[in-house]
Design a protein around this motif. Structure first.
Motif, PDB file in Angstrom:
ATOM      1  N   PHE A   4       0.837  -1.196   0.000  1.00 41.32           N
ATOM      2  CA  PHE A   4       0.000   0.000   0.000  1.00 41.32           C
ATOM      3  C   PHE A   4       0.869   1.241   0.000  1.00 41.32           C
ATOM      4  CE2 PHE A   4      -1.935   3.417   2.556  1.00 41.32           C
ATOM      5  CZ  PHE A   4      -3.031   3.705   1.750  1.00 41.32           C
ATOM      6  N   LEU A   5       0.522   2.203  -0.844  1.00 47.28           N
ATOM      7  CA  LEU A   5       1.256   3.467  -0.921  1.00 47.28           C
ATOM      8  C   LEU A   5       0.351   4.611  -0.502  1.00 47.28           C
ATOM      9  CD1 LEU A   5       2.434   1.471  -3.255  1.00 47.28           C
ATOM     10  CD2 LEU A   5       3.580   3.536  -4.059  1.00 47.28           C
ATOM     11  N   LYS A   6       0.838   5.390   0.441  1.00 45.38           N
ATOM     12  CA  LYS A   6       0.129   6.607   0.820  1.00 45.38           C
ATOM     13  C   LYS A   6       0.123   7.597  -0.351  1.00 45.38           C
ATOM     14  CE  LYS A   6       1.085   6.928   5.805  1.00 45.38           C
ATOM     15  NZ  LYS A   6       1.755   7.767   6.838  1.00 45.38           N
ATOM     16  N   THR A  14      12.527  -2.103  -6.705  1.00 46.56           N
ATOM     17  CA  THR A  14      13.257  -3.291  -6.255  1.00 46.56           C
ATOM     18  C   THR A  14      12.411  -4.113  -5.295  1.00 46.56           C
ATOM     19  OG1 THR A  14      15.408  -2.214  -6.533  1.00 46.56           O
ATOM     20  CG2 THR A  14      15.319  -4.110  -5.063  1.00 46.56           C
ATOM     21  N   ALA A  15      11.725  -3.454  -4.378  1.00 46.74           N
ATOM     22  CA  ALA A  15      10.874  -4.163  -3.426  1.00 46.74           C
ATOM     23  C   ALA A  15       9.728  -4.870  -4.133  1.00 46.74           C
ATOM     24  CB  ALA A  15      10.332  -3.179  -2.388  1.00 46.74           C
ATOM     25  N   LEU A  16       9.123  -4.208  -5.136  1.00 48.82           N
ATOM     26  CA  LEU A  16       8.045  -4.851  -5.883  1.00 48.82           C
ATOM     27  C   LEU A  16       8.552  -6.076  -6.630  1.00 48.82           C
ATOM     28  CD1 LEU A  16       6.102  -1.775  -7.345  1.00 48.82           C
ATOM     29  CD2 LEU A  16       5.593  -3.094  -5.273  1.00 48.82           C
ATOM     30  N   ARG A  17       9.735  -5.983  -7.201  1.00 47.41           N
ATOM     31  CA  ARG A  17      10.299  -7.133  -7.915  1.00 47.41           C
ATOM     32  C   ARG A  17      10.607  -8.274  -6.951  1.00 47.41           C
ATOM     33  NH1 ARG A  17      14.196  -3.491 -11.815  1.00 47.41           N
ATOM     34  NH2 ARG A  17      12.785  -3.387 -13.619  1.00 47.41           N
ATOM     35  N   ASP A 175      10.142   5.857   6.078  1.00 46.69           N
ATOM     36  CA  ASP A 175      10.857   6.768   5.191  1.00 46.69           C
ATOM     37  C   ASP A 175      10.168   6.934   3.834  1.00 46.69           C
ATOM     38  OD1 ASP A 175      12.848   7.186   7.086  1.00 46.69           O
ATOM     39  OD2 ASP A 175      14.023   5.476   6.379  1.00 46.69           O
ATOM     40  N   THR A 176       9.431   5.919   3.417  1.00 44.42           N
ATOM     41  CA  THR A 176       8.841   5.949   2.080  1.00 44.42           C
ATOM     42  C   THR A 176       7.332   6.122   2.071  1.00 44.42           C
ATOM     43  OG1 THR A 176       8.586   3.533   2.006  1.00 44.42           O
ATOM     44  CG2 THR A 176      10.682   4.459   1.206  1.00 44.42           C
ATOM     45  N   GLY A 177       6.669   5.903   3.218  1.00 39.12           N
ATOM     46  CA  GLY A 177       5.216   5.962   3.251  1.00 39.12           C
ATOM     47  C   GLY A 177       4.570   4.759   2.587  1.00 39.12           C
ATOM     48  N   ILE A 178       5.278   3.614   2.634  1.00 38.86           N
ATOM     49  CA  ILE A 178       4.778   2.392   2.025  1.00 38.86           C
ATOM     50  C   ILE A 178       4.562   1.340   3.115  1.00 38.86           C
ATOM     51  CG2 ILE A 178       5.258   0.532   0.380  1.00 38.86           C
ATOM     52  CD1 ILE A 178       7.010   2.487  -1.164  1.00 38.86           C
TER      53      ILE A 178
END
Length: 252
Positions: A4-6, A14-17, A175-178
């Motif tokens: 989920f992304l704010k 990279t994380a999605l892969r 740090d990323t809002g994910i």
């Protein structure tokens, strides 16, 4: 594995892969784009990630989700890729992580996944009441158990445009809002690793060198099917019994 992304958050490709490598049975995404939701699905991870990244650049201001599937029920088809519209209404979509209760498991001959059945048949009946109420939220989260759901909506019947159910069972990257539903985005498959001396469970991180069978003695995670006890999808009933016996010994 839903991510989920704010609003305003940029995808970590990279994380999605990494998540897609551990959950290879189909991929999908949804973004709130003004007063609509844009969705896409693909059996190819790079196609889905590329489309999602491009759309996120164009529409950075709404909430968004990305999902990679590890199939437990239903066929490995495009139709079973998350996210799914709730009750056929494309204004509201959901993605799920885990194995849902048996009430939504597919019957013989039904090629749908458990999540798809929940989205199409079960949740539209509002079995827990309004999801904007404490009663409705708690009812859904109790039904989910350790599972998680991300829901995006532009339907004015909802108070909010994004919902995380069992949010605390996943974790935020501040740090990323994910928000990630599990640790697959870190680049390894949950299971056991031998470091030359000790075995560690990748699910809970405990030293489980004395484990009996495939199940972690601390959290119940199954290294064979990558599910938490008692949702083990393996036919190894003896393995499940070994884990149950281990719990009895530890609790004696």
């Amino acid at each position: 594995m839903p991510t989920f992304l704010k609003p305003g958050a940029t995808p970590d490709i990279t994380a999605l892969r990494n998540g897609a490598l551990s959950n290879p049975h189909g991929h999908g995404y949804a973004l709130i784009t003004a007063n609509t939701i844009t969705t896409g699905h693909s059996l190819d991870a790079e196609t889905a990630i590329g489309e999602f990244a491009a759309l996120r650049c164009e529409y950075p201001d709404g909430a968004a989700l990305f999902h990679s599937r590890f199939a437990t029920h239903g066929q490995h088809t495009l139709d079973n890729c998350h996210p799914f519209p709730v009750g056929g209404d494309e204004r509201t979509v959901l993605a799920h992580n885990g194995i849902l209760p048996s009430a939504v498991h597919p019957a013989t001959g039904d090629e749908r996944s458990d999540t798809r059945i929940a989205a199409e048949d079960f949740l539209p009946t509002t079995p827990f009441g309004s999801l904007d109420s404490w009663t409705g939220r708690e009812g859904l989260e109790r039904w989910l158990g350790s599972d998680k759901i991300v829901l995006l909506t532009v339907d004015p019947a909802y108070r909010h445009r994004a919902y995380l159910f069992n949010e605390a069972r996943g974790h935020w990257d501040a740090d990323t809002g994910i928000w990630y539903s599990n640790h697959d985005y870190l680049g390894y498959r949950w299971g056991y690793v031998y470091d030359g001396e000790l075995d560690y469970c990748f699910c809970c991180g405990e030293d489980d060198s004395e484990r009996l069978g495939p199940h972690c003695g601390y959290c119940g995670f199954c290294a064979d099917c990558y599910q938490l006890f008692p949702h083990c999808a393996c036919p190894d009933l003896a393995g499940r019994q070994r884990y149950a016996d281990l719990l009895d010994i530890e609790n004696a």
